[in-house]
Design a protein around this motif. Structure first.
Motif, short mmCIF file in Angstrom:
data_model
loop_
_atom_site.label_atom_id
_atom_site.label_comp_id
_atom_site.label_asym_id
_atom_site.label_seq_id
_atom_site.Cartn_x
_atom_site.Cartn_y
_atom_site.Cartn_z
N UNK A 84 0.83 -1.20 0.00
CA UNK A 84 0.00 0.00 0.00
C UNK A 84 0.87 1.25 0.00
N UNK A 85 0.27 2.34 -0.44
CA UNK A 85 0.94 3.63 -0.34
C UNK A 85 -0.09 4.71 -0.04
N UNK A 86 0.34 5.70 0.72
CA UNK A 86 -0.50 6.86 0.99
C UNK A 86 0.26 8.09 0.53
N UNK A 87 -0.48 9.05 0.00
CA UNK A 87 0.12 10.28 -0.48
C UNK A 87 -0.33 11.44 0.39
N UNK A 88 0.31 12.57 0.19
CA UNK A 88 -0.05 13.78 0.93
C UNK A 88 -1.54 14.05 0.78
N UNK A 89 -2.21 14.35 1.88
CA UNK A 89 -3.65 14.60 1.86
C UNK A 89 -4.47 13.43 2.35
N UNK A 90 -3.85 12.26 2.49
CA UNK A 90 -4.59 11.07 2.96
C UNK A 90 -4.92 11.21 4.44
N UNK A 91 -6.15 10.87 4.79
CA UNK A 91 -6.61 10.93 6.19
C UNK A 91 -6.53 9.55 6.82
N UNK A 92 -6.69 9.45 8.15
CA UNK A 92 -6.75 8.12 8.78
C UNK A 92 -7.86 7.25 8.18
N UNK A 93 -8.98 7.87 7.81
CA UNK A 93 -10.04 7.10 7.15
C UNK A 93 -9.57 6.53 5.81
#
Length: 339
Positions: A84-93
């Motif tokens: 998985x990857x998360x980018x800037x702006x991603x919330x805990x949800x």
């Protein structure tokens, strides 16, 4: 009594404050150490460990907050293993939703129509985030690892773009391509023309690989197949340069010489009748279909025009004139009797 009421009110206000704070936190973008944070979750990893791993990877929050969010949501046991990857702006949800829905960060590798197995292995070796499990294996060992011991690998992998999770084994991608080609070949063979001079699906695969290498423009594919089928019916040598080139392997320097046409070899279709012993490349679906349902033609020869298309001829005299016209080489005309 008033003190009890004040206490209850204080607790209620505190709960509201905590709830509002949690709701605010769940909607706020997570601070990240880098623009993109990546994590591969192994099967069996606990929700607590997953929260800690995200923080170690670069999600700048307290791991206890993430872990409690996973638990409080009721979805902690639904988190799927994967990359998985998360980018800037991603919330805990957003973070939890990705893991629960299995929205993995995928890489892709492309197998090109007409590539050889050697080219395919080289492409996989440099593919991003693909575990090189086949490194050091011979072709024979690799095919055994794929559950096809004794099968020659050439032509056995379907040209396509394959998506994969980061960290997956290259053998996993190879197996998908191998199974896809077997399925496509079986489908094509089941739909073959009734009068083909081919004895098996494997022979259709060999012919398809030659058609793949000999076709410069899609419009000619069926007719190219028709020429080779005509030759097989008549017992004529296929006389196709790509088989010679394949047989030369790394010795091929970009030029075929007359001595190459007269030197004995398993893939010399100028000297040997019939099909070569194995495919010479990875044929795509269009070439598979052309091999089993070739275009009806009387042509026995063809030559490249120089623009990707081919000139087809029914007689050797017509063919030699076409060779002279498009390649302007009398010496070539004397030996170029096939594709």
């Amino acid at each position: 009594m008033r003190a009890v009421r004040r206490g209850l009110l204080a607790l209620l206000l505190l709960a509201v404050l905590i709830g509002a704070t949690v709701a605010w936190w769940l909607q706020r973008p997570l601070p990240l150490a880098t623009p993109t944070v990546e994590l591969s979750i192994e099967p069996g990893t606990s929700p607590r460990a997953i929260a800690e791993q995200w923080v170690q990877a670069g999600v700048q929050t307290h791991p206890a907050l993430l872990y409690q969010w996973f638990r409080w949501s009721g979805d902690s046991r639904r988190i799927r293993a994967g990359s998985y990857e998360v980018e800037a702006g991603a919330t805990p949800r957003d973070l939890l939703r990705k893991m629960v829905q299995g929205e993995e960060a995928l890489e892709t590798v492309r197998l090109i129509d007409g590539w050889t197995f050697r080219q395919w292995r080289a492409e996989l070796a440099k593919a991003k985030a693909l575990k090189p499990a086949s490194q050091g294996l011979t072709d024979e060992q690799l095919m055994a690892a794929l559950g096809a011991p004794g099968v020659h690998p050439e032509g056995r992998f379907f040209p396509d773009t394959y998506a994969y999770s980061r960290g997956v084994s290259d053998l996993t991608v190879m197996k998908r391509a191998f199974q896809a080609q077997r399925r496509r070949l079986d489908e094509a063979w089941a739909d073959r023309a009734p009068d083909l001079p081919l004895k098996s699906a494997d022979e259709a695969l060999i012919l398809a690989s030659i058609v793949e290498k000999e076709t410069g423009t899609p419009a000619d594919r069926g007719k190219v197949a028709g020429v080779f089928v005509n030759r097989l019916r008549l017992g004529m040598p296929l006389q196709t340069d790509p088989t010679l080139i394949y047989g030369l392997g790394e010795r091929f320097d970009g030029n075929l010489r007359k001595r190459d046409l007269t030197t004995a070899g398993r893939y010399n279709t100028y000297l040997n009748p019939g099909l070569p012993p194995t495919p010479i490349a990875m044929p795509g679906l269009a070439s598979l279909r052309a091999a089993v349902r070739p275009e009806s033609t009387k042509a026995l020869f063809f030559v490249a025009r120089g623009d990707g298309s081919s000139e087809f001829s029914e007689t050797l005299a017509e063919h030699n004139r076409a060779v002279d016209r498009y390649q302007r080489s009398p010496a070539r005309a004397a030996v170029s009797k096939g594709g």
